[in-house]
Design a protein around this motif. Structure first.
Motif, PDB file in Angstrom:
ATOM      1  N   ASN C 245       4.959   2.267   6.722  1.00 18.85           N
ATOM      2  CA  ASN C 245       3.642   2.565   6.125  1.00 18.85           C
ATOM      3  C   ASN C 245       2.529   1.830   6.871  1.00 18.85           C
ATOM      4  O   ASN C 245       1.453   2.398   7.119  1.00 18.85           O
ATOM      5  N   ALA C 280      -1.141  -0.468   2.135  1.00 20.24           N
ATOM      6  CA  ALA C 280      -0.135   0.613   2.141  1.00 20.24           C
ATOM      7  C   ALA C 280       1.274   0.065   1.942  1.00 20.24           C
ATOM      8  O   ALA C 280       2.188   0.820   1.669  1.00 20.24           O
ATOM      9  N   PRO C 282       4.565  -1.197   0.491  1.00 17.28           N
ATOM     10  CA  PRO C 282       5.142  -1.120  -0.861  1.00 17.28           C
ATOM     11  C   PRO C 282       5.991  -2.342  -1.226  1.00 17.28           C
ATOM     12  O   PRO C 282       6.499  -2.413  -2.338  1.00 17.28           O
ATOM     13  N   LEU C 316      -4.390   7.074  -1.625  1.00 18.03           N
ATOM     14  CA  LEU C 316      -3.769   6.309  -0.530  1.00 18.03           C
ATOM     15  C   LEU C 316      -4.206   6.901   0.795  1.00 18.03           C
ATOM     16  O   LEU C 316      -4.404   6.240   1.780  1.00 18.03           O
TER      17      LEU C 316
END
Lengths: 256, 412, 318, 285
Positions: C245, C280, C282, C316
């Protein structure tokens, strides 16, 4: 006198230990049969009559093993790993750090800390290879009592190989070895090596630091301990009543 | 001969339905049950054939086995991605005749279900199969050898490069994702930038709902069984409805919170309805699950897709990377960052041990449980490897191991 | 309010201060670590690149260097070093007006759905030296001008080719720097080069996020002060699951953050501290924008999933 | 571009030719006037501006009065804040003969950003002559001019004010220079580089306006090169006032926006083509 009773309802045999203080007053075993509670009660009565004691003098009964919940009137149900650890620790005078328990249907390797608590443990998977079942089958096929296994194993000369992956196949292998005229002593020794290989496979990277103790029914025949020694390359001590350490541990964990 | 086969499959289906019924009744009888869960339980009760699912979601169904096939792309093409799973022991036994004894139980159950539902003629069901593990690769043969008819006419393979890191693997996977797009368009799907963007947002909302549920479980406000139920029902209905229902799940007062429970991280092979045996055993032995990385739990899909380049190519490559690099499946060669997920989850929720569930016959997880054990123990986590399958008989063995493991975990 | 929205607000505020501050009597001095372009009439401060080439930098004559002139120059460098020590690359990612212009162009591209021309990371690494060569030019050419070796119109050589000088004054109505300058061959050469580079940059900045920052000598100079910079992007390597990400969210498409498995310092020289990767990511605590030891903003699973941050619908994608 | 410059040179040559004969008759700026020679930054951060003061034969260097004052000047003079400007008296530096007159060297030191008005006054016979000039300074030291002494005397010459350069006075070719002179004549004569070129008339608002033509020499020399423009006004009462203005290269004179935009679009097209071709990294469409 106040007696403490430890009952180990195992998969192959039910073991009972009557403890006075921390001394083993009486220990006895019977084969597992349906209606385990009745069998356990009978074993307990046998023990009490041997000691000439009455039910009233029992301060507490602890049950452990697979069938621990079947013995309803127990004061406490303790899982067999904790009781095995406690029993081995006390019986070894507090020096046991690794306990290898070869049970009837499973194989346990426990790592203990300095106070006897279980730090880590490994158990075999859904497969009876390398457990007591192996020896029972061999005894039946070679129609030799388990008791003489240790002696017979010592005078074996020839190196024979029995696979250690599956107990059912091992049976047919033994029959074929007998048919080929291989001596009983060599088959028994091969059997011990196969169990030892299986145990060391499970032990894996679990470095058996500190003193290693072997217990559980099959430990009675000395051959297993020696086979384990040259497999695990470390000294293996066997408690004097290996079959009863779990029951003893259960009784002792009833506390004062 | 055919009459006997039909009789067997009828009996197996009946037995499987009773399994589902028993499981649902057990769930219904729980004291922490609330009306929020009814929607999900009804989903399980309903029929799971492709026709039933497509009628319920209003979209033609594309069946999947593994989550590497980008479901946003399938949804954007107008299809409903339906991951075919089953935890039914009856179905697993049904397929036993045609399969080796040590097959992965999950796929055996799916094969059994397919065999029970089919009359041997090739199905019209569309399958998209990424080549993750050997069982998935052999799945069409398994179906044929167990008399479930061939699925090859409407089957699309996706060659999964098993090296995640490195440009060649990622480039090849991107080509596979574009290949999937071509396949879907061949089946009549229409993919545009707008539909891709919309699907990505829909599944990002689903991910938000799932993360919220995971957080509630982590704080002990819902039991692990309910989380597994909701997560497992993800593919049974349209993502929007699932998300709405999942977001409206509010923990019943009191919840399953009890402080002296030990907390663990559940890793390894997935656990599917109706076989919640392990979850029940863990709960009975006073062990609650703080987090998991099962592909039936927190990893039902790899998570919200983030991208910066919002062109169609940008979104397609974001999907390809997210489903390839972001996947922690043990079938990957370079999966050593897998334990990082456990360590990262541990930063937010304090669990003391890892229970590694291995389905007997699932070799990648079997091997990974050994390679994962040492690093986790080095970081002070206890580790228990539980190997089991869908049979209920071994619950006693598991209980012993779990209770002993519970003993080694320090009480909070 | 997500970090992305906050950054947008700070960027636009920075734009107004740097471009129009002078009109409200605000002047941040001659050592501003971002493109506060002095060629913009009414600007709010002078970009330090001009100072570096001018009389408080490498352009000062020997006479001035001997006395107070050197003290003034070191004084301005201290101001520059202090502002970089305090805010580090925030000057690039959050405040620089030229950065905001590039972000507008990228937003336009995203809106039109045009595919981004991403530069493969090995190529990006090979382009990394360009900004250091430009910085060397800034240090070498001005002394030659002061010494009279080079023609006088080589004064402020980098400003001569900087697209900031041609584009930023447009926001104050000054179009002079987009015109050819026939005064003499040197000025003509510079103006043609400037306009050609501006054309290339406009296309580049439209097709790729923060294209100019790859070549910006100010980014290079700020990065050289990294040892004293308090603000830093840090990573906890063993909580990174390698999902990529951060690489997709990064305007500079940096892979060092994604690849790092050992050290906690991932502040590479292209990084602008825009914290898109932290948003971004996680994994909890895997990435964090840190000021010395304090975590200003850390990655969180809930934030990435859209539960964190009070904005209900967390976008996002940009 | 080449065609335009060639044309320019031709007409300049013609102009020079033409003016050459006409001027020869009335040349010889034999009146008091300033000429800026150099601006330099001192080591303490201040600025030193040096001038040549041409003194006509009739005047005696000793009795020449040189004074200057700093005028408040837009945002640059913000620090002085409009207080009454200080007046300083300056002595002449060393002198040297030039032609049949003499030239004196005068330097002015400034520690602040300010606009300075420099005045020299002399008496040639019964007629008085004044030389004026105005220039911007960017000193940063904040010190005072070491060898100037403050005075409250100021020559009572006619009031003079520069209209352009409210913020910053830097005359450029092509940009009008406007100044006013009380009771000045209708037109003043303009000398460029020492040669009389034209006259500047007084417009409606009373300012003299003159737009210095572009000069290729200046463009070529660089942004600090200047040409000297002197305005000479002979007042009705016989006095003569000269106003010297250094004129620099034009800021906007020689720029071509259309050409610039052409180059810009050309470069954008080329870059776009290159980017599209380079972007073909991935075949899928």
């Amino acid at each position: 006198m106040a007696f403490k009773v430890g009952l180990d309802l195992g998969s192959t045999a039910i073991k009972a230990v009557i403890v006075d203080g921390d001394r083993v007053a009486w220990q006895g075993t019977r084969a597992t049969a349906p209606g385990q509670e009745a069998v356990a009660e009978g074993l307990l009565d046998e023990g009490l009559s041997a000691l000439g004691a009455r039910r009233g003098e029992i301060s507490g009964i602890a049950s452990t093993g697979y069938g621990k919940k079947l013995y309803a009137s127990a004061d406490r149900h303790i899982d067999e790993i904790t009781s095995n650890a406690a029993g081995a620790f006390i019986l070894s005078g507090g020096s046991a750090r690794t306990v290898i328990n070869v049970g009837g249907q499973d194989l346990k390797i426990l790592t203990l800390d300095d106070s006897g608590g279980v730090v880590d443990f490994k158990m075999n998977d859904k497969c009876a290879a390398g457990t007591g079942r192996f020896f029972e089958l061999a005894a039946r096929i070679l129609d030799t009592p388990l008791g003489d296994f240790a002696k017979l194993c010592l005078d074996s000369e020839e190196e024979v190989e029995i696979n250690s992956t599956c107990v059912v196949f091992a049976e047919s292998e033994m029959v074929s070895l007998l048919a080929r005229g291989v001596k009983k002593e060599d088959i028994i020794r091969a059997l011990h090596c196969s169990v030892a290989r299986r145990v060391s496979g499970l032990a894996g990277r679990l470095s058996p630091d500190g003193r290693v103790y072997l217990d559980g029914g099959p430990a009675q025949n000395g051959g297993l301990a020696s086979a384990l020694e040259d497999e695990l390359m470390t000294e293996i001590n066997v408690l004097e009543a290996p079959q009863f350490t779990v029951a003893y541990g259960a009784a002792m964990s009833l506390g004062a | 001969m055919v009459k006997r086969a039909r009789k067997i499959s009828a009996k197996t289906s009946e037995r499987a339905r009773s399994e589902v019924r028993k499981s649902l009744e057990a769930l219904a009888a729980r004291d922490d049950r609330s009306a929020d869960f009814d929607y999900f339980m009804d989903l399980y009760g309903a029929v799971q054939t492709p026709e039933a699912v497509s009628e319920r979601t209003g979209r033609p169904v594309v069946s999947l086995l593994c989550i590497q096939a980008p479901i946003e792309l399938i949804h954007a093409a107008g299809f409903h991605p339906h991951k075919v799973v089953s935890g039914s022991q009856a179905m697993a036994n049904m397929a036993l005749q045609g399969l080796p004894a040590l097959t992965c139980p999950m796929l055996r159950a799916v094969t059994g279900a397919a065999a029970a539902a089919s009359d041997g003629t090739p199905g019209t069901r569309r399958w998209v199969l990424p080549t993750t593990c050997d069982w998935v690769v052999k799945f069409p043969e398994m179906l044929e050898s167990s008399g479930a008819g061939s699925i090859r006419p409407s089957l699309h393979w996706m060659e999964l490069p098993h090296l995640k890191d490195g440009d060649s693997g990622q480039a090849r996977w991107l080509e596979e994702v574009f290949g999937l797009k071509k396949f879907l368009e061949g089946c009549g799907g229409k993919i545009s930038r707008a539909s891709l963007d919309a699907s990505i947002r829909i599944y990002r909302d689903a991910w938000r709902a799932l993360t919220r549920l995971a957080m509630m479980r982590q704080e002990g406000r819902i039991a692990a069984v309910w989380f597994a139920l909701i997560a497992g029902a993800f593919f049974l209905d349209s993502p929007e409805r699932w998300t709405k229902a999942a977001l409206s799940v509010n923990p019943p007062p009191g919840g399953a919170r009890s402080d002296e429970r030990a907390h663990v991280f559940l890793a390894g092979s997935p656990i599917f309805f109706p076989n919640f045996k392990l979850l029940d055993l863990l709960e009975d032995s006073g062990v609650s699950i703080a987090a998991d990385d099962l592909c039936s739990g927190e990893r039902i899909f790899p998570g919200g897709v983030t991208y910066r380049d919002s062109s169609e190519f940008g979104m397609m490559s974001a999907l390809a990377q997210r489903y390839h690099q972001g996947c922690l499946c043990p079938t990957f060669i370079d999966n050593d960052r897998r334990i990082n997920n456990i360590l990262s989850r541990r930063m937010a929720s304090d669990f003391q041990g890892v229970v590694f569930h291995v389905l007997k016959g699932c070799h990648p997880y079997d091997l990974e449980s050994l390679s994962v054990e040492a690093p986790l123990k080095e970081r002070g986590l206890k580790f228990l490897r539980l190997e089991t399958d869908y049979a209920a008989e071994d619950s006693q063995n598991l209980r012993t191991r779990i209770e002993a493991f519970r003993g080694t975990l320090s009480r909070r | 309010m997500t970090v992305r929205n906050l950054r947008g607000i700070v960027q636009h505020a920075g734009f107004i201060v740097m471009m129009y501050g002078g009109r409200f009597g605000l002047h941040l001095g001659s050592a501003v670590p971002c493109f506060a372009c002095p060629f913009v009439p009414g600007c709010g401060g002078f970009c330090y690149l001009m100072g570096l080439q001018g009389y408080i930098g490498f352009g000062m004559g020997a006479a001035v260097a001997s006395g107070m002139g050197l003290v003034t120059a070191l004084g301005w460098f201290a101001v520059f070093a202090a502002s970089v020590a305090l805010l580090g690359k925030l000057w690039c990612g959050w405040i620089c007006p030229f950065g905001l212009i590039q972000d507008w162009l990228s937003a336009l591209r995203r809106h039109l759905g045009v595919r981004e021309r991403s530069i493969p990371y090995p190529v990006m690494r090979r382009l990394a030296w360009v900004k250091y060569v430009l910085l060397a030019g800034i240090a070498i050419i001005p002394p030659l001008v002061t010494a009279g070796i080079l023609h006088e119109d080589f004064y402020l050589p980098f400003c001569g080719i900087c697209p900031g000088k041609s584009l930023l004054p447009l926001f104050a109505g000054e179009t002079r720097y987009l015109a050819l300058n026939y005064d003499n061959l040197v000025t003509l050469g510079f103006s043609v080069a400037l306009i050609a580079i501006t054309g290339a940059m406009l296309v580049g900045m439209f097709l790729k996020d923060r294209f100019f920052c790859i070549f910006c000598p100010l980014l290079a100079f700020i990065h050289m002060l990294k040892p004293v910079t308090a603000l830093r992007l840090a990573k906890t390597p063993d909580t990174c699951v390698g999902c990529g990400n951060c690489r997709r969210a990064c305007p500079m498409e940096i892979e060092a953050v994604y690849r790092e498995r050992a050290s906690s310092d991932v502040q590479s020289d292209e990084c602008l501290d825009c914290a898109a990767c932290v948003e971004a990511c996680p994994s909890d605590f895997a990435l964090a924008l840190k000021f010395l030891k304090v975590k200003l903003f850390r990655s969180s699973r809930n934030y990435a999933a859209g539960i964190g941050g009070n904005s209900k619908k967390n976008e996002l994608s940009r | 571009m080449a065609r335009r410059t060639l044309l320019f040179f031709i007409c300049v040559a013609l102009l020079m030719q033409f003016t050459e004969d006409e001027l020869r008759a009335a040349d010889g700026m034999d009146f008091l006037r300033w000429r800026m020679t150099e601006q330099a930054r001192t080591s303490d951060g201040g600025m030193v501006v040096s001038f040549d003061l041409s003194i006509p034969p009739g005047a005696n260097p000793e009795d020449i009065e040189v004074t200057y004052r700093a005028l408040p000047q837009g945002n640059i003079g913000a620090e002085t804040g409009g207080s009454a400007p200080e007046t300083y008296r300056k002595k002449l530096g060393d002198t040297r003969p030039e032609g049949d007159g003499t030239v004196a060297d005068v330097t002015v030191y400034s520690g602040r950003s300010e606009l300075i008005e420099l005045t020299a006054a002399s008496r040639a016979g019964d007629a008085r002559q004044y030389a004026l000039t105005v220039f911007s300074c960017f000193g940063e030291s904040g010190n005072e001019d070491p060898d100037a002494e403050r005075t409250n005397y100021y020559p009572n010459r006619p009031a003079f004010r520069v209209a352009t350069g409210q913020y910053y006075f830097r005359a450029q070719t092509g940009m009008p220079i406007e100044f006013s002179l009380d009771s000045g004549p209708d037109s003043v004569s303009v000398f460029e580089k020492g040669i009389f070129t034209s006259t500047a008339e007084r417009d409606a608002s009373g300012n003299y306006v003159y737009v210095p033509p572009h000069d290729d020499e200046l463009s070529e020399a660089g942004y600090t090169a200047k040409k000297d423009v002197v305005f000479a006004a002979s007042m009705p009462d016989g006095d003569l006032i000269s106003f010297y203005v250094p004129v620099y290269r034009s800021f906007y004179g020689k720029i071509d926006l259309k050409g610039g935009l052409a180059v810009l679009s050309g470069s954008m097209l080329v870059s776009a083509a290159l980017a599209m071709r380079a972007g073909r990294r991935f075949p899928w469409r």
